[in-house]
Design a protein around this motif. Structure first.
Motif, short mmCIF file in Angstrom:
data_model
loop_
_atom_site.label_atom_id
_atom_site.label_comp_id
_atom_site.label_asym_id
_atom_site.label_seq_id
_atom_site.Cartn_x
_atom_site.Cartn_y
_atom_site.Cartn_z
N ASP A 126 0.84 -1.18 0.00
CA ASP A 126 0.00 0.00 0.00
C ASP A 126 0.89 1.25 0.00
O ASP A 126 1.73 1.42 0.88
CB ASP A 126 -0.92 0.00 1.22
N GLU A 127 0.70 2.11 -0.99
CA GLU A 127 1.54 3.30 -1.12
C GLU A 127 1.07 4.46 -0.26
O GLU A 127 1.75 5.49 -0.22
CB GLU A 127 1.59 3.75 -2.59
N ARG A 128 -0.04 4.32 0.42
CA ARG A 128 -0.57 5.46 1.18
C ARG A 128 0.34 5.83 2.35
O ARG A 128 0.51 7.02 2.64
CB ARG A 128 -1.98 5.14 1.69
N TRP A 129 0.93 4.84 3.02
CA TRP A 129 1.77 5.16 4.16
C TRP A 129 3.08 5.82 3.72
O TRP A 129 3.64 6.66 4.44
CB TRP A 129 2.04 3.92 4.99
N ILE A 130 3.55 5.47 2.51
CA ILE A 130 4.75 6.14 1.99
C ILE A 130 4.46 7.61 1.70
O ILE A 130 5.24 8.51 2.04
CB ILE A 130 5.27 5.41 0.74
N VAL A 131 3.32 7.85 1.05
CA VAL A 131 2.92 9.24 0.77
C VAL A 131 2.70 10.01 2.06
O VAL A 131 3.06 11.20 2.17
CB VAL A 131 1.64 9.24 -0.10
N VAL A 148 4.19 9.52 4.98
CA VAL A 148 5.50 9.85 5.59
C VAL A 148 6.14 11.03 4.87
O VAL A 148 6.69 11.95 5.51
CB VAL A 148 6.41 8.61 5.56
N ILE A 149 6.05 11.07 3.55
CA ILE A 149 6.62 12.20 2.80
C ILE A 149 5.89 13.50 3.13
O ILE A 149 6.51 14.56 3.32
CB ILE A 149 6.56 11.90 1.29
N MET A 175 -1.14 13.17 16.42
CA MET A 175 -2.01 12.82 15.30
C MET A 175 -1.25 12.09 14.22
O MET A 175 -1.78 11.14 13.60
CB MET A 175 -2.66 14.09 14.74
N THR A 176 0.00 12.48 13.98
CA THR A 176 0.80 11.80 12.97
C THR A 176 1.09 10.37 13.37
O THR A 176 1.02 9.45 12.54
CB THR A 176 2.11 12.58 12.75
N MET A 177 1.42 10.14 14.63
CA MET A 177 1.65 8.78 15.12
C MET A 177 0.40 7.93 14.95
O MET A 177 0.46 6.79 14.46
CB MET A 177 2.06 8.81 16.59
N ARG A 178 -0.77 8.48 15.32
CA ARG A 178 -2.01 7.71 15.22
C ARG A 178 -2.37 7.39 13.77
O ARG A 178 -2.76 6.26 13.46
CB ARG A 178 -3.14 8.50 15.88
N GLU A 179 -2.22 8.38 12.88
CA GLU A 179 -2.58 8.14 11.48
C GLU A 179 -1.65 7.14 10.82
O GLU A 179 -2.09 6.33 10.00
CB GLU A 179 -2.57 9.47 10.73
N LEU A 180 -0.36 7.18 11.19
CA LEU A 180 0.56 6.19 10.60
C LEU A 180 0.21 4.79 11.08
O LEU A 180 0.26 3.83 10.30
CB LEU A 180 1.99 6.56 10.98
#
Length: 258
Positions: free
Chosen positions: A163-168, A170-171, A247-252
């Protein structure tokens, strides 16, 4: 009988221990060099024991798939903690922008938490951020994030690496860190830019005045004065930065959980 079942499920406990320990390798506050290593290991162990009796842990055989799960747990802990550290590093980047304009870029100090060099103003703002996190019990919220990570990523669940969503994501989080750093540095950098314009006008109108001798202490005085005035603004930005980090930790973790 129930205690015997819990005690025999050692592979699941090792998976929990690996994730908790990996979190504390990169998570802010807990991963710093000022915290002794034996304390980190002991705290990780006792926290993993408490999570072992509260998190659903299926019975897992030790096979080739189990070692892949160990690598997955290690990757989850390091990735989420590292992303939180990257978001918090916006403070030091903003301090680097300010120091470059003030003339303090050559005078770095050693950060005792990480052992790396950091700018003077960046280190000052970073210490204020750590004190703010401790004052609002932010370290407890980070531990809650470690615990609630099992709601999105189960012990026996693999990561959706295709899944490319987690790479996007992180960027985008990396880009957001630079935007936050720029917003934190804008008040002081903007004032120093006006000081540079004023010094340029003075240099053209009064050539006898050595602006290189006058300019450096004037820029330091102006930057420190604006920093004192803008501290309330920086406290608000630090609060927003901490909320962004959580929020970033939770979304990742949600993206890792699919």
């Amino acid at each position: 009988m129930l205690d015997a079942i819990y005690l025999t499920n050692i592979p699941a406990f090792l998976l929990i221990l690996v994730r908790v320990t990996s979190f504390f390798v990169t998570l802010p506050l807990f991963s710093y060099r000022t915290v002794p290593t034996r304390h980190k290991i002991a705290f990780s162990f006792f926290l993993a024991v408490m999570m072992y009796f509260t998190v659903p842990t299926p019975s897992l055989p030790i096979d080739s798939e189990y070692f892949l799960l160990l690598l997955k747990e290690m990757g989850v802990g390091i990735a989420v903690g590292l992303l939180a550290y990257i978001i918090l590093a916006a403070i030091q980047i903003a301090g680097g922008f300010i120091d470059f304009q003030m003339g303090f870029a050559i005078a770095n100090v050693i950060d005792p938490q990480t052992g790396a060099q950091s700018p003077l103003i960046g280190q000052y703002l970073y210490m204020m951020t750590l004190l703010f996190i401790l004052a609002v019990d932010g370290h407890h919220l980070m531990i809650d994030g470690v615990f609630y990570s099992y709601e999105w990523i189960a012990v026996d669940q693999f990561l959706p690496l295709r899944d490319e969503r987690w790479i996007v994501f992180v960027i985008q989080s990396f880009n957001q860190m630079f935007v936050i750093a720029f917003l934190m540095a804008v008040p002081i950098v903007g004032c120093l830019f006006l000081v540079d314009i004023a010094l340029g006008i003075i240099a053209r109108t009064v050539p006898q005045l050595n602006v290189f001798v006058v300019g450096l202490p004037l820029k330091i005085f102006a930057a420190l004065s604006v920093l004192v005035i803008a501290m309330a603004f920086y406290v608000m930005l630090i609060r927003n930065l901490f909320e962004t980090m959580l929020m970033t930790m939770r979304e990742l973790m949600q993206l890792f959980g699919g």
